[in-house]
Design a protein around this motif. Sequence first.
Motif, PDB file in Angstrom:
ATOM      1  N   THR A 504      13.369  -2.606  -8.241  1.00 41.80           N
ATOM      2  CA  THR A 504      12.076  -2.900  -8.515  1.00 41.80           C
ATOM      3  C   THR A 504      10.801  -2.221  -7.519  1.00 41.80           C
ATOM      4  O   THR A 504       9.295  -2.583  -7.697  1.00 41.80           O
ATOM      5  CB  THR A 504      11.331  -4.624  -8.663  1.00 41.80           C
ATOM      6  OG1 THR A 504      12.361  -5.266  -7.507  1.00 41.80           O
ATOM      7  CG2 THR A 504      13.066  -5.489  -9.406  1.00 41.80           C
ATOM      8  N   PHE A 505      11.398  -2.290  -6.399  1.00 42.57           N
ATOM      9  CA  PHE A 505      10.364  -1.987  -5.256  1.00 42.57           C
ATOM     10  C   PHE A 505       9.225  -0.580  -5.308  1.00 42.57           C
ATOM     11  O   PHE A 505       8.237  -0.871  -5.070  1.00 42.57           O
ATOM     12  CB  PHE A 505      11.160  -2.068  -3.311  1.00 42.57           C
ATOM     13  CG  PHE A 505      11.883  -2.793  -3.015  1.00 42.57           C
ATOM     14  CD1 PHE A 505      11.224  -4.644  -3.430  1.00 42.57           C
ATOM     15  CD2 PHE A 505      12.653  -3.126  -3.079  1.00 42.57           C
ATOM     16  CE1 PHE A 505      12.243  -5.160  -3.013  1.00 42.57           C
ATOM     17  CE2 PHE A 505      13.829  -4.162  -2.353  1.00 42.57           C
ATOM     18  CZ  PHE A 505      13.555  -5.171  -2.161  1.00 42.57           C
ATOM     19  N   GLN A 506      10.134  -0.141  -5.974  1.00 42.43           N
ATOM     20  CA  GLN A 506       9.475   1.574  -6.350  1.00 42.43           C
ATOM     21  C   GLN A 506       8.334   1.193  -7.189  1.00 42.43           C
ATOM     22  O   GLN A 506       6.710   1.602  -7.400  1.00 42.43           O
ATOM     23  CB  GLN A 506       9.997   2.524  -6.353  1.00 42.43           C
ATOM     24  CG  GLN A 506      10.439   3.231  -5.040  1.00 42.43           C
ATOM     25  CD  GLN A 506      11.572   4.190  -4.618  1.00 42.43           C
ATOM     26  OE1 GLN A 506      11.061   5.341  -5.799  1.00 42.43           O
ATOM     27  NE2 GLN A 506      12.444   4.655  -4.300  1.00 42.43           N
ATOM     28  N   PRO A 507       8.654   0.482  -8.552  1.00 43.90           N
ATOM     29  CA  PRO A 507       8.017   0.673  -9.419  1.00 43.90           C
ATOM     30  C   PRO A 507       6.730  -0.334  -8.938  1.00 43.90           C
ATOM     31  O   PRO A 507       5.810  -0.635  -9.628  1.00 43.90           O
ATOM     32  CB  PRO A 507       9.144  -0.163 -10.555  1.00 43.90           C
ATOM     33  CG  PRO A 507       9.404   0.214 -10.298  1.00 43.90           C
ATOM     34  CD  PRO A 507      10.465   0.301  -8.819  1.00 43.90           C
ATOM     35  N   ALA A 508       7.358  -1.850  -7.993  1.00 42.47           N
ATOM     36  CA  ALA A 508       6.240  -2.506  -8.136  1.00 42.47           C
ATOM     37  C   ALA A 508       4.946  -1.829  -6.819  1.00 42.47           C
ATOM     38  O   ALA A 508       4.041  -2.462  -7.407  1.00 42.47           O
ATOM     39  CB  ALA A 508       6.544  -3.662  -7.524  1.00 42.47           C
ATOM     40  N   ALA A 509       5.778  -0.699  -6.790  1.00 45.30           N
ATOM     41  CA  ALA A 509       4.034  -0.360  -5.313  1.00 45.30           C
ATOM     42  C   ALA A 509       3.112   1.126  -6.285  1.00 45.30           C
ATOM     43  O   ALA A 509       2.300   0.765  -6.352  1.00 45.30           O
ATOM     44  CB  ALA A 509       5.098   1.159  -4.273  1.00 45.30           C
ATOM     45  N   LEU A 510       4.010   1.411  -8.280  1.00 42.81           N
ATOM     46  CA  LEU A 510       3.519   2.089  -9.023  1.00 42.81           C
ATOM     47  C   LEU A 510       2.045   0.415  -9.548  1.00 42.81           C
ATOM     48  O   LEU A 510       1.132   1.186  -9.851  1.00 42.81           O
ATOM     49  CB  LEU A 510       4.238   2.712  -9.766  1.00 42.81           C
ATOM     50  CG  LEU A 510       4.670   3.555  -9.765  1.00 42.81           C
ATOM     51  CD1 LEU A 510       5.587   4.231 -10.421  1.00 42.81           C
ATOM     52  CD2 LEU A 510       3.224   4.272  -9.366  1.00 42.81           C
ATOM     53  N   GLY A 511       3.058  -0.241  -9.866  1.00 37.91           N
ATOM     54  CA  GLY A 511       2.250  -1.413 -10.268  1.00 37.91           C
ATOM     55  C   GLY A 511       1.477  -2.007  -9.158  1.00 37.91           C
ATOM     56  O   GLY A 511      -0.345  -2.168  -9.789  1.00 37.91           O
ATOM     57  N   PHE A 512       1.207  -2.442  -8.290  1.00 35.64           N
ATOM     58  CA  PHE A 512       0.411  -2.494  -7.035  1.00 35.64           C
ATOM     59  C   PHE A 512      -1.332  -1.318  -6.953  1.00 35.64           C
ATOM     60  O   PHE A 512      -2.256  -2.250  -6.956  1.00 35.64           O
ATOM     61  CB  PHE A 512       0.991  -2.431  -5.508  1.00 35.64           C
ATOM     62  CG  PHE A 512      -0.287  -2.933  -4.401  1.00 35.64           C
ATOM     63  CD1 PHE A 512      -0.440  -4.077  -4.481  1.00 35.64           C
ATOM     64  CD2 PHE A 512      -0.112  -2.114  -3.688  1.00 35.64           C
ATOM     65  CE1 PHE A 512      -1.185  -4.744  -3.817  1.00 35.64           C
ATOM     66  CE2 PHE A 512      -1.856  -2.077  -2.874  1.00 35.64           C
ATOM     67  CZ  PHE A 512      -2.178  -2.952  -2.916  1.00 35.64           C
ATOM     68  N   MET A 513      -0.660  -0.007  -7.661  1.00 30.60           N
ATOM     69  CA  MET A 513      -2.074   0.853  -7.250  1.00 30.60           C
ATOM     70  C   MET A 513      -2.558   0.697  -8.606  1.00 30.60           C
ATOM     71  O   MET A 513      -3.515   0.935  -8.643  1.00 30.60           O
ATOM     72  CB  MET A 513      -0.897   2.300  -7.242  1.00 30.60           C
ATOM     73  CG  MET A 513      -0.056   2.856  -5.983  1.00 30.60           C
ATOM     74  SD  MET A 513       0.165   4.570  -5.688  1.00 30.60           S
ATOM     75  CE  MET A 513       1.431   4.243  -6.378  1.00 30.60           C
ATOM     76  N   LEU A 514      -1.688   0.336  -9.772  1.00 35.13           N
ATOM     77  CA  LEU A 514      -2.733  -0.204 -11.020  1.00 35.13           C
ATOM     78  C   LEU A 514      -3.147  -1.192 -11.139  1.00 35.13           C
ATOM     79  O   LEU A 514      -4.110  -1.158 -11.591  1.00 35.13           O
ATOM     80  CB  LEU A 514      -1.229   0.427 -12.039  1.00 35.13           C
ATOM     81  CG  LEU A 514      -2.313   0.346 -13.399  1.00 35.13           C
ATOM     82  CD1 LEU A 514      -2.215   1.591 -13.428  1.00 35.13           C
ATOM     83  CD2 LEU A 514      -1.001   0.521 -14.507  1.00 35.13           C
TER      84      LEU A 514
END
Length: 539
Positions: A504-514
């Motif tokens: 979930t770490f990399q999807p969360a990184a994308l989510g954080f940017m969004l």
Amino acid sequence: QAEDGIRDQPRSRGLGDVYKRQLIIRGYDFGVILNSIIVAASTTILTTLLGFTLAFIFAKYKFPGAEALRIALLIPLLSTPFIGAIGLKKMIVADGVLNVLFYDILHILPFKIEVTGLPAVILVQTLTFYPIVMLNCYTALISIDPTLEEQAENMGASGFKLFRTVTLPLATPGVEAGALLVFILSLEDLGTPIVFKGTTAEKVLTFQVFNRIFTPAGLISHEATTLAMILLAISAVVFIGVRRYVSLKRYAMLGKGGIWRPRRRRLSALTTALVYLFSITVLFFATLPHAGVTLLAFAKEWGPELLPREFTLMNFQAVFSDSEAVRCIVNSVIFSAAATALMVILGVSAAYLVSRKSIPGIGLLDLLVTLPIAIPGIAVATGLFLTYLGTPLSPTITGAPLLIASYTVRKIPFTVRAVFSGLEQTDKTLDEVAWSVGASRPRTFFEIILPLIALNILAGGMLSFIYSMSEVSTGIVVGDANHRDAPMTWKMYDMLFHGLTGGTFQPAALGFMLMALQFVFIVGANLLLRKRATPLIGV
């Protein structure tokens, strides 16, 4: 239902089951259609109660720090259910942050509590959508002519009777607008059921359409189209029905006009403390999704502990090292920008006609440019697939036209509302004066009207752009059919369930940017429109 047992073999499958020191809240399964309606209705009721209570407090009472607290309570607007669900799931599982804090550390809870399935969907949506009701209700409450309440008090009405007979009826359009929008957004939410995949959260219309949309032969499934039509029908009936109900009732205020200062009573120190306690409690739970996404985005590893053991930027580095992820981000920016350009052209034209022209059928145009709010994204995706599959514009060949069309159709109301708000505040006599001195209608529009509403156009375009970037339903469906043209929301989904590394770490990184982009664009739009921004999320 409380029972002793072991986690693997519960003796009950009801609303909640207690295992050894653990309560699992999973809810009941009433079937796909009823589940969808129950989830949307439950979310609507909870958000309306919470949003109206908060709006009433801040509209009718004054206390130190009220404005800062009110703004803080709008933080959930900076996220979508899909992103929020990723963060909140880490908080509410058995070994999540809340259980570690309240059970392991503070020893407040007698057992661990895990929320999953349909109750988890309702929880995520409630924490994400209550600001929509709050903003609509707050706008309605501060717009009430204070002399009406004063006259009612002079005639003997006070307390709850004053609230029931005067305040609430006059605020009803705002309450119903917010509640209606929440019901529709809840009904069309696909992101949250996807995050809680493998539970009863799958038993809703949006997920079933998504899961069944393609047959093994690569064609559109008849089951999916039927379910999409049911979903669309429910949304449209509720939307048109509530709008019709509101239009049949009169909420006019016979006042002298102008700007008035809302009536606000000063709270005592004890009541202020209670308001702060209530608001901070709401804020604590409302920001859990954002906190979860942020911590996951910067975490190197995170087990059953209160906080990650180590923080890192490697998740962002991994995202930007992944050529497919970078391409998905670029796709999102390009497609959203193209859709925004179309929305500005079409939205300005529609708003100008609705605001300035008194011609037969103009009310229908107003309904048509607002109706996309009520069209679930998965229904739009299914319809566009049916239309273009087998043609040169097939999403299996290129996903760009379908995504741009979907973004344009679904997000144009934000641009239309922003522009319409500006036109309504631009005196029509300016048009007449320009015409009287010989200016043509096109010249009047481009040289006089357009400069006056430029900020509204910019703000509406910004909102449409960022909400296009965060579109989940169409993005994931098109991304599954064509990885080359997939947007970043599909990449988040792909990383969550099909990625070989990252968890979930990399999807969360994308989510954080969004989420960060949403923050910049929403705050920017609000600064541009100032007090005119709140109507953008009404109906």
